[in-house]
Design a protein around this motif. Structure first.
Motif, mmCIF file in Angstrom:
data_model
loop_
_atom_site.group_PDB
_atom_site.id
_atom_site.type_symbol
_atom_site.label_atom_id
_atom_site.label_comp_id
_atom_site.label_asym_id
_atom_site.label_seq_id
_atom_site.Cartn_x
_atom_site.Cartn_y
_atom_site.Cartn_z
ATOM 1 N N ALA A 1 -51.880 5.710 0.668
ATOM 2 C CA ALA A 1 -50.430 5.918 0.774
ATOM 3 C C ALA A 1 -49.679 4.883 -0.063
ATOM 4 N N GLU A 2 -50.160 3.651 -0.070
ATOM 5 C CA GLU A 2 -49.521 2.601 -0.871
ATOM 6 C C GLU A 2 -49.624 2.915 -2.362
ATOM 7 N N ILE A 3 -50.761 3.448 -2.788
ATOM 8 C CA ILE A 3 -50.925 3.846 -4.188
ATOM 9 C C ILE A 3 -49.978 4.993 -4.522
ATOM 10 N N VAL A 4 -49.866 5.962 -3.621
ATOM 11 C CA VAL A 4 -48.971 7.107 -3.824
ATOM 12 C C VAL A 4 -47.524 6.631 -3.996
ATOM 13 N N VAL A 5 -47.087 5.716 -3.144
ATOM 14 C CA VAL A 5 -45.714 5.185 -3.239
ATOM 15 C C VAL A 5 -45.502 4.509 -4.592
ATOM 16 N N LYS A 6 -46.477 3.732 -5.043
ATOM 17 C CA LYS A 6 -46.362 3.065 -6.345
ATOM 18 C C LYS A 6 -46.244 4.078 -7.481
ATOM 19 N N ILE A 7 -47.040 5.145 -7.413
ATOM 20 C CA ILE A 7 -46.991 6.189 -8.449
ATOM 21 C C ILE A 7 -45.610 6.835 -8.481
ATOM 22 N N ILE A 8 -45.088 7.176 -7.317
ATOM 23 C CA ILE A 8 -43.772 7.826 -7.240
ATOM 24 C C ILE A 8 -42.678 6.917 -7.768
ATOM 25 N N LYS A 9 -42.694 5.659 -7.350
ATOM 26 C CA LYS A 9 -41.664 4.708 -7.797
ATOM 27 C C LYS A 9 -41.760 4.445 -9.296
ATOM 28 N N ARG A 10 -42.986 4.246 -9.788
ATOM 29 C CA ARG A 10 -43.176 3.948 -11.211
ATOM 30 C C ARG A 10 -42.652 5.075 -12.095
#
Length: 84
Positions: free
Chosen positions: A65-74
């Protein structure tokens, strides 16, 4: 932001639904299973269910989930569909 997380039992069509939403409505698709696969392959391990379970246990339940959030924000995405 519109975020759709698709869930369901094994063989219920989660991937099919996720891909349909992505193609039909222009949502960015994040495939969590592929994230696991990519991480395991970089570690030199086969992407088996057992290895995915071990990875989750080692890194914690929220690491994908933390990786997913980073992808979305980036990428500054506004329409996202997440497939397990």
């Amino acid at each position: 932001m519109i975020l759709i997380a698709v869930t369901g039992l094994i063989g219920s069509g989660k991937d099919e639904v996720s891909h349909y939403i992505s193609k039909r409505y222009g949502f960015h698709l994040i495939d969590c299973s592929m994230l696991f696969t990519d991480i395991l392959e970089k570690m030199g391990l086969p992407p088996t269910r057992e290895n995915k379970r071990k990875l989750r246990k080692e890194r914690g339940n929220t690491f994908i989930a933390e990786i997913v959030v980073k992808i979305i924000k980036r990428n500054k995405w506004k329409k996202i569909v997440i497939s397990p």
